[in-house]
Scaffold this motif. Structure first.
Motif, short mmCIF file in Angstrom:
data_model
loop_
_atom_site.label_atom_id
_atom_site.label_comp_id
_atom_site.label_asym_id
_atom_site.label_seq_id
_atom_site.Cartn_x
_atom_site.Cartn_y
_atom_site.Cartn_z
N SER A 203 0.87 -1.18 0.00
CA SER A 203 0.00 0.00 0.00
C SER A 203 0.90 1.22 0.00
O SER A 203 2.09 1.12 0.31
CB SER A 203 -0.90 0.01 1.23
OG SER A 203 -0.12 0.13 2.40
N GLU A 213 1.64 -4.53 3.33
CA GLU A 213 0.42 -4.82 4.08
C GLU A 213 0.40 -6.27 4.56
O GLU A 213 -0.05 -6.56 5.65
CB GLU A 213 -0.81 -4.59 3.18
CG GLU A 213 -1.12 -3.14 2.90
CD GLU A 213 -1.80 -2.46 4.07
OE1 GLU A 213 -2.26 -3.16 4.98
OE2 GLU A 213 -1.84 -1.22 4.07
N GLY A 250 -4.85 -3.41 -1.53
CA GLY A 250 -3.42 -3.28 -1.74
C GLY A 250 -3.03 -3.71 -3.15
O GLY A 250 -3.82 -4.26 -3.91
#
Lengths: 421, 189
Positions: A203, A213, A250
Protein backbone atom coordinates in the motif's frame (compact mmCIF):
# COMPACT_ATOMS: atom_id res chain seq x y z
CA UNK A 1 -22.23 34.25 52.38
CA UNK A 2 -24.24 31.14 52.81
CA UNK A 3 -24.62 30.73 49.07
CA UNK A 4 -21.08 31.66 48.21
CA UNK A 5 -19.97 28.11 47.32
CA UNK A 6 -22.83 27.73 44.88
CA UNK A 7 -22.10 31.08 43.33
CA UNK A 8 -18.48 30.10 43.01
CA UNK A 9 -19.54 26.85 41.46
CA UNK A 10 -21.71 28.58 38.89
CA UNK A 11 -18.92 30.94 37.98
CA UNK A 12 -16.55 28.03 37.77
CA UNK A 13 -19.02 26.26 35.52
CA UNK A 14 -19.15 29.18 33.15
CA UNK A 15 -15.40 29.64 33.14
CA UNK A 16 -14.86 25.96 32.58
CA UNK A 17 -17.16 25.92 29.59
CA UNK A 18 -15.25 28.76 27.97
CA UNK A 19 -11.81 27.45 28.90
CA UNK A 20 -12.63 23.93 27.78
CA UNK A 21 -13.71 25.24 24.41
CA UNK A 22 -10.25 26.76 24.00
CA UNK A 23 -8.39 23.55 24.77
CA UNK A 24 -6.62 21.96 21.81
CA UNK A 25 -8.24 18.86 20.42
CA UNK A 26 -6.55 15.79 18.99
CA UNK A 27 -7.43 15.25 15.34
CA UNK A 28 -8.71 11.90 14.17
CA UNK A 29 -5.92 11.01 11.75
CA UNK A 30 -6.58 9.60 8.32
CA UNK A 31 -4.18 6.73 8.81
CA UNK A 32 -6.14 5.61 11.86
CA UNK A 33 -9.32 5.56 9.80
CA UNK A 34 -7.44 3.59 7.16
CA UNK A 35 -6.21 1.14 9.78
CA UNK A 36 -9.74 0.62 11.03
CA UNK A 37 -11.06 0.03 7.52
CA UNK A 38 -8.32 -2.52 6.97
CA UNK A 39 -9.23 -4.43 10.13
CA UNK A 40 -12.93 -4.72 9.36
CA UNK A 41 -12.72 -7.88 7.23
CA UNK A 42 -10.54 -9.60 9.83
CA UNK A 43 -12.97 -8.72 12.57
CA UNK A 44 -15.87 -10.01 10.53
CA UNK A 45 -13.99 -13.24 9.96
CA UNK A 46 -13.21 -13.57 13.66
CA UNK A 47 -16.84 -12.91 14.49
CA UNK A 48 -17.98 -15.64 12.11
CA UNK A 49 -15.47 -18.08 13.58
CA UNK A 50 -16.61 -17.23 17.07
CA UNK A 51 -20.21 -17.83 16.16
CA UNK A 52 -19.34 -21.20 14.65
CA UNK A 53 -17.41 -22.17 17.73
CA UNK A 54 -20.19 -20.98 19.97
CA UNK A 55 -22.66 -23.07 18.05
CA UNK A 56 -20.43 -26.11 18.31
CA UNK A 57 -19.87 -25.54 22.01
CA UNK A 58 -23.59 -25.26 22.53
CA UNK A 59 -24.12 -28.64 20.96
CA UNK A 60 -21.03 -30.32 22.34
CA UNK A 61 -21.00 -28.82 25.80
CA UNK A 62 -23.16 -29.31 28.81
CA UNK A 63 -26.31 -29.62 26.77
CA UNK A 64 -24.90 -32.35 24.53
CA UNK A 65 -26.79 -35.25 26.06
CA UNK A 66 -30.07 -33.42 26.15
CA UNK A 67 -29.64 -32.05 22.68
CA UNK A 68 -28.71 -35.45 21.29
CA UNK A 69 -31.71 -37.05 22.94
CA UNK A 70 -34.02 -34.41 21.55
CA UNK A 71 -32.53 -34.64 18.09
CA UNK A 72 -32.63 -38.42 18.01
CA UNK A 73 -36.19 -38.33 19.26
CA UNK A 74 -37.07 -35.87 16.57
CA UNK A 75 -35.23 -37.85 13.91
CA UNK A 76 -32.68 -35.14 13.13
CA UNK A 77 -29.31 -36.89 13.28
CA UNK A 78 -28.86 -36.73 9.54
CA UNK A 79 -29.61 -33.04 9.48
CA UNK A 80 -27.15 -32.39 12.30
CA UNK A 81 -24.39 -34.21 10.45
CA UNK A 82 -25.16 -32.30 7.33
CA UNK A 83 -24.97 -29.02 9.21
CA UNK A 84 -21.61 -29.97 10.65
CA UNK A 85 -20.19 -30.67 7.22
CA UNK A 86 -21.43 -27.47 5.72
CA UNK A 87 -20.00 -25.52 8.61
CA UNK A 88 -16.65 -27.18 8.07
CA UNK A 89 -16.72 -26.29 4.40
CA UNK A 90 -17.60 -22.73 5.18
CA UNK A 91 -14.75 -22.45 7.65
CA UNK A 92 -12.29 -23.84 5.15
CA UNK A 93 -13.50 -21.77 2.26
CA UNK A 94 -10.96 -19.08 2.89
CA UNK A 95 -7.65 -20.86 2.39
CA UNK A 96 -5.76 -21.22 -0.82
CA UNK A 97 -7.41 -22.41 -3.97
CA UNK A 98 -5.13 -23.42 -6.74
CA UNK A 99 -6.39 -23.05 -10.27
CA UNK A 100 -6.18 -26.72 -10.97
CA UNK A 101 -7.89 -29.67 -9.36
CA UNK A 102 -4.51 -31.29 -8.99
CA UNK A 103 -3.36 -28.71 -6.50
CA UNK A 104 -1.65 -30.28 -3.55
CA UNK A 105 -3.36 -30.52 -0.22
CA UNK A 106 -0.83 -28.09 1.14
CA UNK A 107 -1.95 -25.55 -1.39
CA UNK A 108 -5.55 -26.20 -0.52
CA UNK A 109 -4.73 -25.27 3.04
CA UNK A 110 -2.99 -22.06 2.26
CA UNK A 111 0.40 -23.43 3.20
CA UNK A 112 3.44 -23.88 1.08
CA UNK A 113 6.10 -26.45 1.62
CA UNK A 114 9.48 -25.35 0.47
CA UNK A 115 11.77 -27.93 -0.99
CA UNK A 116 15.31 -26.85 -1.57
CA UNK A 117 15.97 -28.68 -4.77
CA UNK A 118 18.84 -26.51 -5.82
CA UNK A 119 21.71 -27.48 -3.65
CA UNK A 120 24.02 -26.46 -6.41
CA UNK A 121 24.48 -22.80 -7.06
CA UNK A 122 21.82 -21.69 -9.51
CA UNK A 123 22.47 -19.74 -12.61
CA UNK A 124 21.07 -16.23 -12.71
CA UNK A 125 17.67 -17.05 -14.14
CA UNK A 126 16.67 -13.49 -13.48
CA UNK A 127 18.45 -12.49 -16.67
CA UNK A 128 15.63 -14.21 -18.51
CA UNK A 129 12.94 -12.16 -16.83
CA UNK A 130 11.45 -8.76 -17.60
CA UNK A 131 13.31 -5.84 -15.99
CA UNK A 132 10.23 -5.04 -13.91
CA UNK A 133 10.45 -8.35 -12.06
CA UNK A 134 14.16 -7.94 -11.47
CA UNK A 135 13.49 -4.48 -10.14
CA UNK A 136 10.77 -5.77 -7.82
CA UNK A 137 13.07 -8.46 -6.48
CA UNK A 138 15.76 -5.89 -5.89
CA UNK A 139 13.28 -3.56 -4.21
CA UNK A 140 12.39 -6.31 -1.76
CA UNK A 141 16.05 -6.65 -0.84
CA UNK A 142 17.27 -5.08 2.34
CA UNK A 143 20.87 -5.39 1.21
CA UNK A 144 22.80 -5.34 -2.00
CA UNK A 145 23.69 -8.61 -3.62
CA UNK A 146 27.29 -8.01 -2.70
CA UNK A 147 26.58 -7.90 1.00
CA UNK A 148 28.64 -10.55 2.68
CA UNK A 149 26.82 -10.50 6.01
CA UNK A 150 24.49 -13.21 7.25
CA UNK A 151 21.41 -13.18 5.16
CA UNK A 152 18.78 -15.22 3.45
CA UNK A 153 19.31 -14.91 -0.27
CA UNK A 154 16.69 -15.86 -2.82
CA UNK A 155 17.32 -16.33 -6.53
CA UNK A 156 14.56 -15.64 -9.03
CA UNK A 157 13.19 -18.57 -10.99
CA UNK A 158 12.74 -18.02 -14.73
CA UNK A 159 8.99 -17.70 -14.34
CA UNK A 160 7.69 -14.49 -15.88
CA UNK A 161 4.51 -13.12 -14.34
CA UNK A 162 2.04 -11.29 -16.54
CA UNK A 163 -1.60 -10.20 -16.30
CA UNK A 164 -1.39 -10.05 -12.53
CA UNK A 165 -4.78 -8.96 -11.24
CA UNK A 166 -7.37 -9.40 -8.51
CA UNK A 167 -10.27 -11.65 -9.40
CA UNK A 168 -13.39 -13.16 -7.92
CA UNK A 169 -13.44 -16.81 -6.97
CA UNK A 170 -17.18 -16.92 -7.72
CA UNK A 171 -19.33 -14.96 -10.15
CA UNK A 172 -20.42 -11.64 -8.74
CA UNK A 173 -18.37 -12.16 -5.59
CA UNK A 174 -15.76 -9.86 -4.13
CA UNK A 175 -12.25 -9.64 -5.54
CA UNK A 176 -10.88 -12.29 -3.20
CA UNK A 177 -8.19 -13.99 -5.23
CA UNK A 178 -5.07 -13.15 -7.20
CA UNK A 179 -4.63 -14.39 -10.74
CA UNK A 180 -1.73 -14.24 -13.14
CA UNK A 181 -0.26 -15.83 -16.21
CA UNK A 182 3.06 -17.60 -15.72
CA UNK A 183 5.56 -18.21 -18.51
CA UNK A 184 8.62 -20.39 -18.25
CA UNK A 185 11.38 -18.33 -19.84
CA UNK A 186 14.06 -20.86 -18.97
CA UNK A 187 15.64 -23.47 -21.25
CA UNK A 188 14.32 -26.42 -19.25
CA UNK A 189 11.04 -27.55 -17.76
CA UNK A 190 10.18 -26.31 -14.28
CA UNK A 191 8.61 -28.71 -11.81
CA UNK A 192 6.29 -27.38 -9.09
CA UNK A 193 8.70 -28.36 -6.33
CA UNK A 194 11.49 -26.30 -7.86
CA UNK A 195 9.91 -22.94 -7.26
CA UNK A 196 8.24 -20.99 -4.55
CA UNK A 197 6.33 -17.75 -4.94
CA UNK A 198 6.27 -14.68 -2.80
CA UNK A 199 3.02 -12.76 -2.88
CA UNK A 200 3.19 -9.30 -1.32
CA UNK A 201 0.42 -6.75 -0.92
CA UNK A 202 1.74 -3.22 -0.90
CA UNK A 203 0.00 0.00 0.00
CA UNK A 204 1.12 3.58 -0.36
CA UNK A 205 0.38 6.59 1.79
CA UNK A 206 -0.42 10.06 0.44
CA UNK A 207 3.25 10.84 0.17
CA UNK A 208 3.76 7.78 -1.95
CA UNK A 209 5.68 5.83 0.69
CA UNK A 210 5.07 2.13 0.22
CA UNK A 211 4.34 -0.29 3.02
CA UNK A 212 3.99 -4.04 3.10
CA UNK A 213 0.42 -4.82 4.08
CA UNK A 214 0.73 -8.57 4.00
CA UNK A 215 2.83 -11.27 2.44
CA UNK A 216 2.98 -15.01 2.12
CA UNK A 217 4.72 -17.83 0.35
CA UNK A 218 2.68 -19.32 -2.48
CA UNK A 219 3.01 -22.39 -4.63
CA UNK A 220 4.15 -22.17 -8.20
CA UNK A 221 2.41 -23.80 -11.16
CA UNK A 222 0.59 -26.93 -10.11
CA UNK A 223 2.17 -28.99 -12.86
CA UNK A 224 5.49 -29.11 -14.62
CA UNK A 225 5.80 -26.24 -17.04
CA UNK A 226 7.77 -26.98 -20.17
CA UNK A 227 10.35 -24.54 -21.46
CA UNK A 228 8.47 -21.73 -23.17
CA UNK A 229 5.18 -22.96 -21.73
CA UNK A 230 2.51 -20.85 -20.09
CA UNK A 231 -0.13 -21.52 -17.49
CA UNK A 232 -2.77 -19.65 -15.54
CA UNK A 233 -2.23 -19.34 -11.82
CA UNK A 234 -4.51 -18.20 -9.06
CA UNK A 235 -4.38 -17.98 -5.32
CA UNK A 236 -6.90 -17.07 -2.66
CA UNK A 237 -5.04 -15.45 0.22
CA UNK A 238 -6.24 -16.11 3.75
CA UNK A 239 -5.86 -13.24 6.15
CA UNK A 240 -4.83 -10.62 3.61
CA UNK A 241 -6.37 -7.18 4.20
CA UNK A 242 -9.80 -6.74 2.66
CA UNK A 243 -12.34 -3.96 2.59
CA UNK A 244 -15.77 -4.24 4.12
CA UNK A 245 -17.13 -5.80 0.94
CA UNK A 246 -14.50 -8.53 1.04
CA UNK A 247 -12.33 -7.16 -1.76
CA UNK A 248 -8.63 -7.64 -1.34
CA UNK A 249 -6.84 -4.40 -0.64
CA UNK A 250 -3.42 -3.28 -1.74
CA UNK A 251 -1.25 -3.69 -4.77
CA UNK A 252 -0.19 -7.31 -5.32
CA UNK A 253 3.37 -8.11 -6.27
CA UNK A 254 4.20 -11.67 -7.28
CA UNK A 255 7.64 -13.13 -7.74
CA UNK A 256 8.83 -16.70 -8.07
CA UNK A 257 12.11 -17.88 -6.64
CA UNK A 258 14.13 -21.03 -6.96
CA UNK A 259 13.50 -23.05 -3.82
CA UNK A 260 16.25 -22.96 -1.26
CA UNK A 261 18.61 -20.32 -0.01
CA UNK A 262 21.54 -19.01 -1.99
CA UNK A 263 24.42 -16.77 -1.05
CA UNK A 264 23.96 -13.04 -1.18
CA UNK A 265 26.18 -12.83 -4.23
CA UNK A 266 23.90 -15.17 -6.14
CA UNK A 267 20.66 -13.72 -4.83
CA UNK A 268 18.17 -11.37 -6.43
CA UNK A 269 16.51 -10.69 -3.08
CA UNK A 270 18.53 -10.53 0.11
CA UNK A 271 17.07 -10.43 3.59
CA UNK A 272 19.78 -9.78 6.19
CA UNK A 273 19.33 -11.22 9.64
CA UNK A 274 17.98 -8.68 12.08
CA UNK A 275 20.52 -7.70 14.75
CA UNK A 276 18.54 -9.38 17.51
CA UNK A 277 18.48 -12.63 19.41
CA UNK A 278 15.41 -14.81 19.22
CA UNK A 279 14.77 -16.84 22.36
CA UNK A 280 12.17 -18.97 24.00
CA UNK A 281 9.98 -19.86 21.06
CA UNK A 282 6.58 -21.05 22.19
CA UNK A 283 3.59 -22.27 20.28
CA UNK A 284 -0.02 -22.04 21.25
CA UNK A 285 -2.96 -23.28 19.29
CA UNK A 286 -5.35 -20.60 18.09
CA UNK A 287 -7.95 -22.05 15.76
CA UNK A 288 -8.54 -25.22 13.86
CA UNK A 289 -10.84 -25.86 10.97
CA UNK A 290 -11.45 -28.73 8.59
CA UNK A 291 -8.53 -28.02 6.29
CA UNK A 292 -6.17 -26.05 8.47
CA UNK A 293 -5.17 -24.64 11.77
CA UNK A 294 -3.50 -21.57 13.10
CA UNK A 295 -1.06 -20.99 15.88
CA UNK A 296 0.42 -18.10 17.79
CA UNK A 297 4.18 -18.37 17.92
CA UNK A 298 5.55 -16.26 20.73
CA UNK A 299 9.21 -15.34 20.78
CA UNK A 300 11.36 -13.33 23.12
CA UNK A 301 13.44 -10.92 21.08
CA UNK A 302 16.53 -9.46 22.67
CA UNK A 303 18.35 -6.51 21.16
CA UNK A 304 21.95 -6.52 22.39
CA UNK A 305 22.88 -3.47 20.34
CA UNK A 306 22.85 0.17 21.38
CA UNK A 307 20.24 1.10 18.77
CA UNK A 308 16.54 0.30 18.96
CA UNK A 309 15.24 -2.03 16.26
CA UNK A 310 11.96 -1.12 14.61
CA UNK A 311 9.52 -4.01 14.65
CA UNK A 312 7.89 -2.71 11.50
CA UNK A 313 11.03 -3.67 9.61
CA UNK A 314 11.10 -7.24 10.89
CA UNK A 315 9.98 -10.19 8.85
CA UNK A 316 9.67 -13.53 10.61
CA UNK A 317 10.39 -16.85 8.96
CA UNK A 318 9.18 -19.89 10.85
CA UNK A 319 10.15 -23.37 9.82
CA UNK A 320 9.00 -26.73 11.09
CA UNK A 321 11.37 -29.62 10.33
CA UNK A 322 10.35 -31.97 7.55
CA UNK A 323 9.11 -34.71 9.86
CA UNK A 324 7.30 -32.49 12.31
CA UNK A 325 4.14 -31.66 10.44
CA UNK A 326 3.34 -35.04 9.01
CA UNK A 327 0.35 -36.89 10.31
CA UNK A 328 2.36 -39.34 12.40
CA UNK A 329 4.47 -36.67 13.97
CA UNK A 330 1.44 -34.55 14.61
CA UNK A 331 -0.29 -37.46 16.28
CA UNK A 332 2.70 -38.13 18.48
CA UNK A 333 3.07 -34.48 19.29
CA UNK A 334 -0.57 -34.33 20.23
CA UNK A 335 0.32 -36.19 23.36
CA UNK A 336 2.64 -33.42 24.36
CA UNK A 337 1.79 -30.09 25.82
CA UNK A 338 0.31 -27.50 23.50
CA UNK A 339 2.99 -25.15 24.64
CA UNK A 340 6.66 -25.87 24.30
CA UNK A 341 9.83 -23.91 24.02
CA UNK A 342 13.03 -23.85 22.04
CA UNK A 343 15.90 -21.58 21.31
CA UNK A 344 17.06 -19.83 18.20
CA UNK A 345 19.65 -17.17 17.91
CA UNK A 346 19.74 -14.38 15.39
CA UNK A 347 22.56 -12.47 16.89
CA UNK A 348 25.01 -15.29 16.95
CA UNK A 349 25.49 -14.14 13.37
CA UNK A 350 25.79 -17.55 11.80
CA UNK A 351 27.57 -17.76 8.52
CA UNK A 352 25.50 -17.90 5.37
CA UNK A 353 26.17 -21.59 5.28
CA UNK A 354 24.24 -21.99 8.50
CA UNK A 355 21.19 -20.57 6.81
CA UNK A 356 21.21 -22.88 3.86
CA UNK A 357 19.20 -25.32 5.95
CA UNK A 358 16.30 -22.98 5.65
CA UNK A 359 13.62 -23.78 3.10
CA UNK A 360 14.88 -27.35 2.96
CA UNK A 361 12.98 -30.21 1.31
CA UNK A 362 9.84 -31.22 3.09
CA UNK A 363 10.05 -28.51 5.70
CA UNK A 364 7.03 -26.42 6.41
CA UNK A 365 7.87 -22.74 6.11
CA UNK A 366 5.63 -19.84 6.96
CA UNK A 367 6.16 -16.14 6.73
CA UNK A 368 4.78 -13.23 8.75
CA UNK A 369 5.37 -9.58 9.34
CA UNK A 370 6.40 -9.06 12.93
CA UNK A 371 4.44 -5.83 13.21
CA UNK A 372 0.75 -5.87 13.86
CA UNK A 373 -1.96 -4.87 16.29
CA UNK A 374 -0.85 -5.35 19.85
CA UNK A 375 2.80 -5.74 18.95
CA UNK A 376 5.47 -3.38 20.30
CA UNK A 377 6.81 -0.74 17.94
CA UNK A 378 10.46 -1.32 18.71
CA UNK A 379 12.83 -3.66 20.41
CA UNK A 380 14.64 -1.22 22.69
CA UNK A 381 18.41 -1.06 22.76
CA UNK A 382 19.64 -3.61 25.24
CA UNK A 383 16.11 -4.71 25.94
CA UNK A 384 13.94 -7.73 25.37
CA UNK A 385 10.42 -7.76 24.07
CA UNK A 386 7.84 -10.36 23.19
CA UNK A 387 6.54 -10.77 19.67
CA UNK A 388 3.57 -12.91 18.77
CA UNK A 389 3.44 -14.25 15.23
CA UNK A 390 0.07 -15.48 14.05
CA UNK A 391 0.51 -18.20 11.47
CA UNK A 392 -1.97 -20.34 9.57
CA UNK A 393 -1.04 -23.76 8.27
CA UNK A 394 -2.22 -27.28 7.62
CA UNK A 395 -4.25 -29.33 10.08
CA UNK A 396 -2.15 -30.37 13.02
CA UNK A 397 0.13 -27.37 12.88
CA UNK A 398 -0.71 -26.74 16.49
CA UNK A 399 0.62 -30.19 17.38
CA UNK A 400 3.65 -30.17 15.14
CA UNK A 401 6.03 -28.95 17.79
CA UNK A 402 8.12 -25.84 17.97
CA UNK A 403 9.42 -24.19 14.82
CA UNK A 404 12.71 -22.44 14.51
CA UNK A 405 12.29 -18.78 13.90
CA UNK A 406 14.53 -16.27 12.26
CA UNK A 407 13.95 -12.54 11.99
CA UNK A 408 15.17 -10.74 8.90
CA UNK A 409 15.06 -7.12 7.84
CA UNK A 410 12.79 -5.61 5.25
CA UNK A 411 14.31 -2.94 3.04
CA UNK A 412 14.79 0.41 4.82
CA UNK A 413 12.15 2.14 2.73
CA UNK A 414 9.63 -0.64 2.96
CA UNK A 415 8.18 -1.31 6.39
CA UNK A 416 5.17 -3.25 7.53
CA UNK A 417 1.86 -1.45 7.38
CA UNK A 418 0.65 -3.16 10.51
CA UNK A 419 -1.07 -6.40 9.69
CA UNK A 420 0.59 -9.73 9.65
CA UNK A 421 -0.04 -12.64 7.38
CA UNK B 1 -31.12 -14.58 18.69
CA UNK B 2 -30.29 -11.38 16.87
CA UNK B 3 -28.90 -11.81 13.40
CA UNK B 4 -25.58 -10.32 12.42
CA UNK B 5 -25.84 -7.79 9.65
CA UNK B 6 -24.32 -9.03 6.43
CA UNK B 7 -21.03 -7.39 5.55
CA UNK B 8 -21.46 -4.92 2.79
CA UNK B 9 -21.50 -1.38 1.64
CA UNK B 10 -24.20 -0.27 4.09
CA UNK B 11 -22.11 -1.28 7.09
CA UNK B 12 -19.02 0.29 5.60
CA UNK B 13 -20.90 3.53 5.00
CA UNK B 14 -22.06 3.58 8.59
CA UNK B 15 -18.54 3.05 9.79
CA UNK B 16 -17.29 5.91 7.64
CA UNK B 17 -19.99 8.21 8.98
CA UNK B 18 -19.23 7.30 12.56
CA UNK B 19 -15.52 7.85 12.14
CA UNK B 20 -16.12 11.20 10.50
CA UNK B 21 -18.70 12.42 13.00
CA UNK B 22 -17.41 10.92 16.24
CA UNK B 23 -13.81 9.97 15.60
CA UNK B 24 -12.55 12.99 17.49
CA UNK B 25 -14.90 12.38 20.40
CA UNK B 26 -13.74 8.80 20.76
CA UNK B 27 -10.04 9.58 20.36
CA UNK B 28 -10.05 12.56 22.72
CA UNK B 29 -12.01 10.77 25.42
CA UNK B 30 -9.67 7.80 25.14
CA UNK B 31 -6.67 10.08 25.38
CA UNK B 32 -8.13 11.79 28.45
CA UNK B 33 -8.22 8.42 30.15
CA UNK B 34 -4.93 6.87 29.11
CA UNK B 35 -2.80 9.91 28.16
CA UNK B 36 -0.89 7.91 25.64
CA UNK B 37 -1.47 8.92 22.07
CA UNK B 38 -0.72 5.55 20.53
CA UNK B 39 -2.74 3.67 23.11
CA UNK B 40 -5.63 6.08 22.58
CA UNK B 41 -5.50 5.36 18.85
CA UNK B 42 -5.53 1.63 19.54
CA UNK B 43 -8.55 2.08 21.77
CA UNK B 44 -10.32 4.20 19.17
CA UNK B 45 -9.64 1.50 16.59
CA UNK B 46 -11.10 -1.14 18.87
CA UNK B 47 -14.14 1.02 19.61
CA UNK B 48 -15.05 1.42 15.96
CA UNK B 49 -14.39 -2.22 15.16
CA UNK B 50 -16.54 -3.39 18.05
CA UNK B 51 -19.23 -0.95 17.07
CA UNK B 52 -19.07 -2.18 13.49
CA UNK B 53 -19.42 -5.81 14.49
CA UNK B 54 -22.25 -5.06 16.91
CA UNK B 55 -23.95 -2.45 14.81
CA UNK B 56 -27.24 -4.33 14.85
CA UNK B 57 -27.54 -3.61 18.55
CA UNK B 58 -27.16 0.07 17.83
CA UNK B 59 -30.50 0.33 16.11
CA UNK B 60 -32.18 0.26 19.47
CA UNK B 61 -29.84 2.71 21.07
CA UNK B 62 -30.79 6.34 21.45
CA UNK B 63 -27.64 7.94 20.20
CA UNK B 64 -24.69 6.71 18.20
CA UNK B 65 -22.47 9.16 19.98
CA UNK B 66 -23.31 8.02 23.50
CA UNK B 67 -23.15 4.41 22.40
CA UNK B 68 -19.67 4.84 20.94
CA UNK B 69 -18.51 6.77 23.98
CA UNK B 70 -19.89 4.09 26.29
CA UNK B 71 -17.74 1.54 24.49
CA UNK B 72 -14.80 3.92 24.71
CA UNK B 73 -15.17 4.48 28.43
CA UNK B 74 -15.50 0.78 29.15
CA UNK B 75 -12.44 -0.06 27.08
CA UNK B 76 -10.44 2.69 28.74
CA UNK B 77 -11.41 1.48 32.19
CA UNK B 78 -10.30 -2.02 31.23
CA UNK B 79 -7.00 -0.68 30.00
CA UNK B 80 -6.44 1.35 33.15
CA UNK B 81 -7.12 -1.72 35.25
CA UNK B 82 -4.59 -3.79 33.34
CA UNK B 83 -1.18 -4.44 34.78
CA UNK B 84 0.71 -3.11 31.80
CA UNK B 85 -1.04 0.23 31.89
CA UNK B 86 -0.32 0.68 35.56
CA UNK B 87 3.34 0.24 34.73
CA UNK B 88 3.44 2.56 31.75
CA UNK B 89 5.10 5.93 31.96
CA UNK B 90 2.50 8.61 31.40
CA UNK B 91 3.15 11.15 28.77
CA UNK B 92 3.88 14.09 31.03
CA UNK B 93 6.81 12.24 32.50
CA UNK B 94 8.42 12.08 29.10
CA UNK B 95 10.49 14.91 27.72
CA UNK B 96 8.47 17.13 25.42
CA UNK B 97 9.89 16.80 21.93
CA UNK B 98 11.48 19.94 20.62
CA UNK B 99 9.83 19.66 17.24
CA UNK B 100 6.71 17.50 17.09
CA UNK B 101 6.81 15.25 14.08
CA UNK B 102 3.24 15.71 12.90
CA UNK B 103 -0.01 17.50 13.58
CA UNK B 104 -1.24 14.85 15.99
CA UNK B 105 1.88 15.01 18.10
CA UNK B 106 1.73 18.77 17.93
CA UNK B 107 -1.85 18.73 19.22
CA UNK B 108 -0.83 16.38 22.02
CA UNK B 109 2.04 18.67 22.97
CA UNK B 110 -0.21 21.76 23.00
CA UNK B 111 -2.83 19.97 25.03
CA UNK B 112 -0.31 18.74 27.56
CA UNK B 113 0.96 22.28 28.03
CA UNK B 114 -2.50 23.66 28.82
CA UNK B 115 -2.97 24.47 32.48
CA UNK B 116 -6.60 23.46 32.57
CA UNK B 117 -5.75 20.10 31.06
CA UNK B 118 -3.12 19.54 33.71
CA UNK B 119 -5.65 20.45 36.38
CA UNK B 120 -8.20 18.04 34.94
CA UNK B 121 -5.62 15.29 34.81
CA UNK B 122 -4.87 15.87 38.48
CA UNK B 123 -8.47 14.96 39.35
CA UNK B 124 -9.37 11.48 40.56
CA UNK B 125 -10.82 9.39 37.74
CA UNK B 126 -14.51 9.62 38.80
CA UNK B 127 -14.31 13.41 38.62
CA UNK B 128 -12.04 13.54 35.63
CA UNK B 129 -14.32 11.47 33.44
CA UNK B 130 -17.38 13.63 34.08
CA UNK B 131 -15.42 16.81 33.42
CA UNK B 132 -14.07 15.44 30.17
CA UNK B 133 -17.44 14.29 28.91
CA UNK B 134 -19.43 17.27 30.16
CA UNK B 135 -17.09 20.19 29.53
CA UNK B 136 -14.63 18.98 26.94
CA UNK B 137 -17.03 16.98 24.79
CA UNK B 138 -20.08 19.11 25.56
CA UNK B 139 -22.44 16.30 26.49
CA UNK B 140 -25.49 16.84 28.67
CA UNK B 141 -25.73 15.51 32.21
CA UNK B 142 -28.17 12.87 31.02
CA UNK B 143 -25.83 11.72 28.27
CA UNK B 144 -22.87 11.61 30.64
CA UNK B 145 -24.93 9.52 33.05
CA UNK B 146 -25.90 7.16 30.25
CA UNK B 147 -22.31 6.75 29.11
CA UNK B 148 -20.98 6.15 32.59
CA UNK B 149 -23.86 3.95 33.59
CA UNK B 150 -24.92 6.10 36.51
CA UNK B 151 -27.60 8.61 37.46
CA UNK B 152 -27.83 12.26 36.56
CA UNK B 153 -27.75 13.13 40.25
CA UNK B 154 -24.49 11.30 40.60
CA UNK B 155 -23.09 13.15 37.62
CA UNK B 156 -24.16 16.48 39.09
CA UNK B 157 -22.53 15.63 42.40
CA UNK B 158 -19.31 14.58 40.73
CA UNK B 159 -19.26 17.71 38.60
CA UNK B 160 -19.77 19.90 41.64
CA UNK B 161 -16.90 18.25 43.49
CA UNK B 162 -14.74 18.34 40.41
CA UNK B 163 -15.29 22.06 40.01
CA UNK B 164 -14.42 22.63 43.65
CA UNK B 165 -11.21 20.66 43.27
CA UNK B 166 -10.31 22.39 40.03
CA UNK B 167 -10.88 25.74 41.66
CA UNK B 168 -8.63 24.80 44.54
CA UNK B 169 -5.99 23.29 42.28
CA UNK B 170 -5.78 26.25 39.96
CA UNK B 171 -5.90 28.77 42.79
CA UNK B 172 -3.16 26.95 44.63
CA UNK B 173 -1.13 26.82 41.49
CA UNK B 174 -1.35 30.59 41.51
CA UNK B 175 -0.58 30.95 37.87
CA UNK B 176 -4.15 31.47 36.80
CA UNK B 177 -7.19 31.87 39.01
CA UNK B 178 -10.38 30.08 38.18
CA UNK B 179 -12.60 33.08 37.68
CA UNK B 180 -15.68 33.93 35.76
CA UNK B 181 -15.48 36.71 33.21
CA UNK B 182 -15.86 40.19 34.70
CA UNK B 183 -19.42 40.76 33.48
CA UNK B 184 -20.78 37.62 35.10
CA UNK B 185 -19.07 38.43 38.39
CA UNK B 186 -21.00 41.67 38.49
CA UNK B 187 -24.33 39.89 38.16
CA UNK B 188 -24.79 37.56 41.10
CA UNK B 189 -27.20 34.72 40.40
Amino acid sequence: MKHQPNQDNSRDDEWLRKAAADLPELPFPGDLAERIRGQVPLRQQRRRLWRQRWTAAGVGGAGLALAALCLVALGFPARLASHGMSTARQASAAPVSASSASASSAAAQGVQTLAAANAAAPTRDSALLPPSQRAQAAALSAASAGNSGSAIGLALAPLAVSSLHLASSRPGGPLDSVSARLSNRGPTALAPQEVVGLLVFLSADRAGKASVEWLTWVNGPDQTLAAGGQTDWSFQPVGAPRDAAGNLQGQPVLLFYRRGVVSSQQADTVWPLAPVQVRDVRVQSRQTWASGSSVAVTVQVHNPSSQPVSVTRLLALAEWPPDSHGAAAAQAAAEQSASASAFADNAAAPAVGDLTGWLRPGALDLLALAAGPGQPQTVPAGGTTTLTLRLAGPPGLDRAGVPRVVLVLLPPGLSAAGSAG
Amino acid sequence: MRKQAPPGAAGADELEQWMQAYGRDVLNVAYAYVRNHHLAQDIAQEVFLRAFVKRMTLRQANSVRTWLLSITVNLCRDVLRSWSQRHLVVVDELPVPAAPANTEEEAVARLERAELWQAIQALPLPYREVVVLYYLRGLSGREVAEILGTTEDNVRTRLHRARTRLHAWLTAKGERRLEAPAESRQQPR
